[in-house]
Scaffold this active site. Structure first.
Site, PDB file in Angstrom:
ATOM      1  N   HIS A   1       0.673  -0.860   0.177  1.00  0.00           N
ATOM      2  CA  HIS A   1       0.218  -0.089   0.204  1.00  0.00           C
ATOM      3  C   HIS A   1       0.746   1.077   0.172  1.00  0.00           C
ATOM      4  O   HIS A   1       1.976   1.665   0.518  1.00  0.00           O
ATOM      5  CB  HIS A   1      -1.045   0.069   1.072  1.00  0.00           C
TER       6      HIS A   1
ATOM      7  N   ASP B   1     -14.738   3.364   7.593  1.00  0.00           N
ATOM      8  CA  ASP B   1     -14.155   4.239   6.892  1.00  0.00           C
ATOM      9  C   ASP B   1     -14.141   4.510   5.905  1.00  0.00           C
ATOM     10  O   ASP B   1     -14.150   6.043   5.528  1.00  0.00           O
ATOM     11  CB  ASP B   1     -12.853   3.114   6.618  1.00  0.00           C
TER      12      ASP B   1
ATOM     13  N   ARG C   1     -14.509  13.509   7.270  1.00  0.00           N
ATOM     14  CA  ARG C   1     -12.610  13.638   7.503  1.00  0.00           C
ATOM     15  C   ARG C   1     -12.665  14.546   6.212  1.00  0.00           C
ATOM     16  O   ARG C   1     -11.873  16.407   6.955  1.00  0.00           O
ATOM     17  CB  ARG C   1     -11.652  12.941   7.403  1.00  0.00           C
TER      18      ARG C   1
ATOM     19  N   SER D   1      -7.511   4.572   9.157  1.00  0.00           N
ATOM     20  CA  SER D   1      -7.884   3.806   7.873  1.00  0.00           C
ATOM     21  C   SER D   1      -7.698   3.565   7.179  1.00  0.00           C
ATOM     22  O   SER D   1      -8.103   2.611   6.340  1.00  0.00           O
ATOM     23  CB  SER D   1      -8.179   5.885   7.531  1.00  0.00           C
TER      24      SER D   1
ATOM     25  N   LYS E   1      -8.312  -0.950   6.079  1.00  0.00           N
ATOM     26  CA  LYS E   1      -9.088  -1.556   4.966  1.00  0.00           C
ATOM     27  C   LYS E   1      -8.138  -2.519   4.250  1.00  0.00           C
ATOM     28  O   LYS E   1      -7.977  -4.045   3.934  1.00  0.00           O
ATOM     29  CB  LYS E   1      -8.963  -0.801   3.536  1.00  0.00           C
TER      30      LYS E   1
HETATM   31  N1  URA Z   1      -5.091   6.624   3.040  1.00  0.00           N
HETATM   32  C1  URA Z   1      -5.976   6.504   3.641  1.00  0.00           C
HETATM   33  O1  URA Z   1      -6.629   5.265   2.944  1.00  0.00           O
HETATM   34  N2  URA Z   1      -7.048   7.484   5.031  1.00  0.00           N
HETATM   35  C2  URA Z   1      -6.500   8.068   5.105  1.00  0.00           C
HETATM   36  O2  URA Z   1      -6.606   8.532   6.377  1.00  0.00           O
HETATM   37  C3  URA Z   1      -5.393   8.802   4.021  1.00  0.00           C
HETATM   38  C4  URA Z   1      -4.456   8.159   3.304  1.00  0.00           C
END
Ligand code: URA
Length: 436
Positions: A84, A163, A170, A185, A189
Site C-alpha cells: 500500500h 472508513d 474527515r 483508516s 482496509k
Molecule cells: N489514505 C487513506 O486511506 N486514509 C487516510 O486517512 C489517508 C490516506
C-alpha cells in the site's frame, strides 16, 4: 449498555481514552446511521487535538476493519502479501512490484484504489488497458492468484464501510491530517483485505500527506504496530516524494514507463524504489532473507520474467497482452505542449503536489470523486531536481485530449519548479525501512 455519543465526545475532549467496547459501539452505531455527522465531527476534532493511545488506535482500527466484509485468503496460508502506498505523484510502483514479486514465487493478492486530487491510483492506471476490469468475485480473485501469483481488485463496496463514511466526513471537517486517524483508516482496509503480510510505502515530502520526515516516521511506526497487534507481518518503507517518481505523471504515460522498467530500463529512482519494496514483499511471501529476495527481484527484472507475469496478469483481467508488452501502441493524446525554460541554472526544487495538480488539470486525475479520467493525459518531465537547464530547454511536455486545459496546467507546472545557481544536494530516495 448503549453508549451516548455526547459522553464519548466529552471524554475525548478531556483527553481520556475510550474503551474497546465504546469504540466498537460507536463505529457500529455510526455505520448504522444512528450517530449524526455533527456529533462524529466533534469527536474527530477532539481526536485531532487530543490524539489517542496505542490501545485505542488498535481497537478503532479493528472496529472499522470489521464494520463490513472481510476477504478470506486463508487458502494461501501465511504467504499472501499486499502493498500500500500512502499516495504520491508518478507512483506507478504497483505495476512493477506486483509482477516482480509474483515472478519470484510470491503471492500478491492486492486491493487498490483510485486517484483523488493530485495523487494517482493504481486502478486508474490499469484501466488505461481497454477491457481491464478490477471487479472480480472472491472466487475469481483467488483462482487468478493461484494461476499467476497475482491479482489486483478495486476496493469492494462493503469493505470497511466505516472508513468510507468517516473519510468522507474527515475530508470536509479538516480532520484528515491526524496520524491516529490516517493510520486506522489505511490499516482497517488492509486488515479487511485479508493478506497475512503488508508492505507500506509511506511517502514523505511536498507531494505526500506527510510533508515532514518525523511525521512520516510516526505514521509508519503506528501502522506497523497496528498490523503487528492484529497478527500481521508489516514493514514500512519511507520514500521520498519531494519530486515525482520517475519522469511520467498520468495514467497511460505511467504504464509506458512501468513497462520500460519491466524491460530492464526506465528511470533509476523508480527502479530502485520498486526493487526495495519488492525485496521486502518477496522476503515476507517466500520466507527468505532480504538479501536473497533482492537478488531474486533483480534477476526476474533482468531476465524478462517479471514482464511475462505482467502481460499474463493484464490479459487475465481482460486487457490485451500485446498492448501490455507495448503500451505505446495504445496511442498518444491529441494535443501536446512543450514547456520551455525561461531561466538558466539548476532546478533546485520540484513541488510534487503542484506537478500532480498540473497533470490533474489536463485530465489525468479527478478533482471530485465522479470526474472522468482521460487515460492519455499527463506530463512527461524532461528535467528534474538537480538538472542544469539553459533558456529554451524543454522542461516538460504536457499531453491532453482537452486543448483548453494546456495553459492553466502550464502555469501550475511552472509554479512547481524553483531554480538556483548552485547544484542542490541530492536528497535520499529511501529514508528508512521499519519492521524488517
Ligand atoms: N489514505 C487513506 O486511506 N486514509 C487516510 O486517512 C489517508 C490516506
Amino acid at each position: 449498555m448503549a453508549i451516548r455519543m455526547y459522553d464519548l465526545i466529552e471524554k475525548k475532549k478531556r483527553g481520556l481514552p475510550l474503551t474497546k467496547e465504546e469504540l466498537f459501539q460507536m463505529i457500529g452505531a455510526y455505520v448504522d446511521g444512528n450517530i449524526p455527522d455533527y456529533q462524529m465531527s466533534a469527536w474527530l476534532m477532539a481526536v485531532y487535538f487530543n490524539s489517542m493511545t496505542d490501545r485505542e488506535i488498535f481497537d478503532l482500527t479493528e472496529a472499522m476493519a470489521l464494520s463490513g466484509d472481510t476477504v478470506d485468503l486463508s487458502v494461501f496460508g501465511d504467504r499472501s502479501v499486499d502493498k500500500h502506498s500512502t499516495g504520491g505523484v508518478g507512483d506507478k510502483t504497483t505495476l512493477i512490484v506486483a509482477p516482480i514479486v509474483a515472478a519470484c514465487g510470491g503471492i500478491v493478492a492486492k486491493m487498490s484504489g483510485r486517484g483523488l486530487g493530485h495523487t494517482g491510483g493504481t486502478v486508474d492506471k490499469l484501466e488505461s488497458f481497454e477491457g481491464f476490469h478490477t471487479t472480480l468475485s472472491p472466487e475469481q480473485f483467488i483462482a487468478q492468484v493461484q494461476k499467476c501469483g497475482l491479482a489486483v481488485i478495486g476496493q469492494s463496496g462493503n469493505l470497511a464501510p466505516a472508513d468510507k463514511k468517516l473519510y468522507a466526513l474527515r475530508d470536509v471537517t479538516a480532520t484528515v491530517d491526524s496520524i491516529p486517524l490516517i493510520a486506522s483508516s489505511i490499516m482497517s482496509k488492509k486488515l479487511a483485505a485479508g493478506t497475512r503480510s503488508i508492505v507500506l510505502d509511506v511517502k514523505c515530502g511536498s507531494g505526500a500527506f506527510m510533508r515532514e520526515r518525523a511525521d512520516a516516521e510516526k505514521l509508519a511506526e503506528m501502522m506497523v504496530k497496528i498490523g503487528v497487534s492484529h497478527g500481521r507481518k508489516v514493514a514500512a518503507v519511507i520514500t521520498d516524494m519531494n519530486r515525482p517518481l520517475g519522469y511520467a505523471v498520468g495514467n497511460l504515460l505511467e504504464v509506458c514507463e512501468a513497462v520500460e522498467v519491466l524491460k530492464g530500463g526506465g528511470p533509476l529512482d523508480l527502479r530502485e524504489v520498486c526493487l526495495t519494496l519488492a525485496s521486502v514483499m518477496v522476503s515476507f511471501s517466500c520466507k527468505c532473507d532480504i538479501k536473497t529476495a533482492r537478488l531474486q527481484a533483480e534477476d526476474v527484472l533482468q531476465s524478462g520474467k517479471a514482464l511475462e507475469y505482467f502481460c499474463e496478469w493484464i490479459s487475465l483481467q481482460g486487457g490485451n497482452a500485446a498492448h501490455a508488452r507495448d503500451p505505446h501502441s495504445l496511442g498518444c493524446a491529441k494535443y501536446s505542449l512543450d514547456i520551455l525554460s525561461e531561466t538558466e541554472g539548476y532546478i533546485t526544487g520540484c513541488n510534487a503536489e503542484l506537478i500532480g495538480t498540473a497533470a490533474m488539470l489536463l485530465g489525468a486525475g479527478r478533482e471530485k470523486a465522479d470526474d472522468v479520467i482521460d487515460p492519455k493525459a499527463g506530463i512527461i518531465l524532461l528535467k528534474k531536481t538537480g538538472d542544469h537547464v539553459k533558456k529554451g530547454d524543454i522542461l516538460a511536455r504536457l499531453y491532453t485530449e482537452r486543448e483548453n486545459t494546456l495553459e492553466v496546467s502550464k502555469t501550475t507546472f511552472l509554479k512547481a519548479l524553483s531554480f538556483g545557481i548552485a547544484k542542490p544536494e541530492e536528497a535520499p530516495l529511501i529514508y528508512k525501512i521499519i519492521g524488517i
